[in-house]
Scaffold this motif. Sequence first.
Motif, PDB file in Angstrom:
ATOM      1  N   LEU A  33      64.656 -23.516 -11.768  1.00  0.00           N
ATOM      2  CA  LEU A  33      63.545 -22.881 -12.527  1.00  0.00           C
ATOM      3  C   LEU A  33      62.591 -23.907 -13.027  1.00  0.00           C
ATOM      4  O   LEU A  33      61.553 -23.632 -12.639  1.00  0.00           O
ATOM      5  N   ARG A  34      63.083 -25.132 -13.181  1.00  0.00           N
ATOM      6  CA  ARG A  34      61.953 -26.129 -13.546  1.00  0.00           C
ATOM      7  C   ARG A  34      61.151 -26.319 -12.271  1.00  0.00           C
ATOM      8  O   ARG A  34      59.967 -26.570 -12.628  1.00  0.00           O
ATOM      9  N   ASP A  35      61.408 -26.765 -11.292  1.00  0.00           N
ATOM     10  CA  ASP A  35      60.735 -26.737  -9.857  1.00  0.00           C
ATOM     11  C   ASP A  35      59.901 -25.515  -9.547  1.00  0.00           C
ATOM     12  O   ASP A  35      58.642 -25.658  -9.399  1.00  0.00           O
ATOM     13  N   ALA A  36      60.336 -24.367 -10.128  1.00  0.00           N
ATOM     14  CA  ALA A  36      59.433 -23.157 -10.090  1.00  0.00           C
ATOM     15  C   ALA A  36      58.250 -22.999 -11.081  1.00  0.00           C
ATOM     16  O   ALA A  36      57.078 -22.593 -10.754  1.00  0.00           O
ATOM     17  N   LEU A  37      58.602 -23.912 -12.148  1.00  0.00           N
ATOM     18  CA  LEU A  37      57.326 -23.879 -13.181  1.00  0.00           C
ATOM     19  C   LEU A  37      56.580 -25.005 -13.188  1.00  0.00           C
ATOM     20  O   LEU A  37      55.091 -24.795 -13.999  1.00  0.00           O
ATOM     21  N   VAL A  38      56.793 -25.916 -12.038  1.00  0.00           N
ATOM     22  CA  VAL A  38      55.688 -27.071 -11.844  1.00  0.00           C
ATOM     23  C   VAL A  38      54.373 -26.532 -11.688  1.00  0.00           C
ATOM     24  O   VAL A  38      53.278 -27.082 -12.381  1.00  0.00           O
ATOM     25  N   PRO A  39      54.161 -25.483 -10.842  1.00  0.00           N
ATOM     26  CA  PRO A  39      52.860 -25.356 -10.637  1.00  0.00           C
ATOM     27  C   PRO A  39      51.833 -24.654 -11.906  1.00  0.00           C
ATOM     28  O   PRO A  39      50.620 -24.818 -11.814  1.00  0.00           O
ATOM     29  N   LEU A  40      52.601 -24.145 -12.833  1.00  0.00           N
ATOM     30  CA  LEU A  40      52.046 -23.510 -13.991  1.00  0.00           C
ATOM     31  C   LEU A  40      51.210 -24.568 -14.715  1.00  0.00           C
ATOM     32  O   LEU A  40      50.277 -24.032 -15.395  1.00  0.00           O
ATOM     33  N   ALA A  41      51.552 -25.965 -14.591  1.00  0.00           N
ATOM     34  CA  ALA A  41      50.882 -26.934 -15.434  1.00  0.00           C
ATOM     35  C   ALA A  41      49.471 -26.968 -15.132  1.00  0.00           C
ATOM     36  O   ALA A  41      48.477 -26.878 -15.752  1.00  0.00           O
ATOM     37  N   GLU A  42      49.150 -26.541 -13.754  1.00  0.00           N
ATOM     38  CA  GLU A  42      47.852 -26.595 -13.302  1.00  0.00           C
ATOM     39  C   GLU A  42      47.235 -25.145 -13.031  1.00  0.00           C
ATOM     40  O   GLU A  42      45.935 -25.126 -13.169  1.00  0.00           O
ATOM     41  N   THR A  43      47.989 -24.110 -12.888  1.00  0.00           N
ATOM     42  CA  THR A  43      47.632 -22.686 -12.676  1.00  0.00           C
ATOM     43  C   THR A  43      47.443 -21.850 -13.778  1.00  0.00           C
ATOM     44  O   THR A  43      46.838 -21.041 -13.991  1.00  0.00           O
ATOM     45  N   GLY A  44      48.386 -22.218 -14.773  1.00  0.00           N
ATOM     46  CA  GLY A  44      48.684 -21.339 -15.975  1.00  0.00           C
ATOM     47  C   GLY A  44      49.307 -20.065 -15.422  1.00  0.00           C
ATOM     48  O   GLY A  44      50.099 -20.023 -14.428  1.00  0.00           O
ATOM     49  N   VAL A  45      49.238 -18.973 -16.312  1.00  0.00           N
ATOM     50  CA  VAL A  45      49.596 -17.952 -15.834  1.00  0.00           C
ATOM     51  C   VAL A  45      48.405 -16.708 -16.096  1.00  0.00           C
ATOM     52  O   VAL A  45      48.435 -16.081 -16.944  1.00  0.00           O
ATOM     53  N   PRO A  46      47.718 -16.742 -14.740  1.00  0.00           N
ATOM     54  CA  PRO A  46      46.430 -15.786 -15.052  1.00  0.00           C
ATOM     55  C   PRO A  46      46.849 -14.595 -15.324  1.00  0.00           C
ATOM     56  O   PRO A  46      47.926 -13.900 -14.668  1.00  0.00           O
ATOM     57  N   PRO A  47      46.148 -13.444 -15.985  1.00  0.00           N
ATOM     58  CA  PRO A  47      44.879 -14.033 -16.605  1.00  0.00           C
ATOM     59  C   PRO A  47      45.163 -14.394 -17.940  1.00  0.00           C
ATOM     60  O   PRO A  47      44.222 -14.874 -18.920  1.00  0.00           O
ATOM     61  N   GLU A  48      46.392 -14.235 -18.455  1.00  0.00           N
ATOM     62  CA  GLU A  48      47.018 -14.458 -19.913  1.00  0.00           C
ATOM     63  C   GLU A  48      46.678 -15.869 -20.423  1.00  0.00           C
ATOM     64  O   GLU A  48      46.448 -16.077 -21.520  1.00  0.00           O
ATOM     65  N   LEU A  49      47.067 -16.822 -19.524  1.00  0.00           N
ATOM     66  CA  LEU A  49      47.131 -18.192 -19.786  1.00  0.00           C
ATOM     67  C   LEU A  49      46.451 -19.149 -19.203  1.00  0.00           C
ATOM     68  O   LEU A  49      47.090 -19.439 -17.998  1.00  0.00           O
ATOM     69  N   PRO A  50      45.406 -19.353 -19.203  1.00  0.00           N
ATOM     70  CA  PRO A  50      44.635 -20.196 -18.238  1.00  0.00           C
ATOM     71  C   PRO A  50      45.080 -21.782 -18.665  1.00  0.00           C
ATOM     72  O   PRO A  50      45.461 -22.189 -19.376  1.00  0.00           O
ATOM     73  N   PRO A  51      44.727 -22.461 -17.409  1.00  0.00           N
ATOM     74  CA  PRO A  51      45.376 -23.860 -17.452  1.00  0.00           C
ATOM     75  C   PRO A  51      43.939 -24.683 -17.855  1.00  0.00           C
ATOM     76  O   PRO A  51      42.883 -24.446 -18.272  1.00  0.00           O
ATOM     77  N   PRO A  52      44.296 -26.070 -18.011  1.00  0.00           N
ATOM     78  CA  PRO A  52      45.728 -26.576 -17.908  1.00  0.00           C
ATOM     79  C   PRO A  52      46.814 -26.214 -19.106  1.00  0.00           C
ATOM     80  O   PRO A  52      46.496 -25.870 -20.066  1.00  0.00           O
ATOM     81  N   VAL A  53      47.987 -26.248 -18.768  1.00  0.00           N
ATOM     82  CA  VAL A  53      49.075 -25.910 -19.751  1.00  0.00           C
ATOM     83  C   VAL A  53      50.345 -26.946 -19.788  1.00  0.00           C
ATOM     84  O   VAL A  53      50.721 -27.555 -18.718  1.00  0.00           O
ATOM     85  N   GLU A  54      50.669 -27.093 -20.911  1.00  0.00           N
ATOM     86  CA  GLU A  54      51.899 -28.190 -21.081  1.00  0.00           C
ATOM     87  C   GLU A  54      52.926 -27.222 -20.711  1.00  0.00           C
ATOM     88  O   GLU A  54      53.271 -26.483 -21.745  1.00  0.00           O
TER      89      GLU A  54
END
Length: 127
Positions: A33-54
Amino acid sequence: MDTRPLLIVDGANVVGSRPDGWWRDRAGAAARLRDALVPLAETGVPPELPPPVEVVLVVEGAARGVPAVPGVGVVAATGSGDDTMVELVAAAARRRRVVVTADRELRARVGALGAEVHGPRWLPRDG
């Protein structure tokens, strides 16, 4: 002050939302799960959560030894994972906070502190 949105993921709850054999290797499932979350720091969760994200993954129990990686912080709950997530939300009161969990009680607790809440299916994940 950090202005990035804070994405807090309930590791046990999200891992448990998919019947993929996670119970045989809880630490391994949390690491995947941690590894699957890595891209979200740079991509966010479009469109609701734009990047960058902690991105912060909260782990407990057998998954406590899962280390952080670049892009995803890992917080090992020393007691209740829910209490740890509430503490993280409260400590970041001036930031946008997004919590991912299906736990009804936790949803109410963090929602009362102003956090946005989404269920596990909201997260983009491989597999």
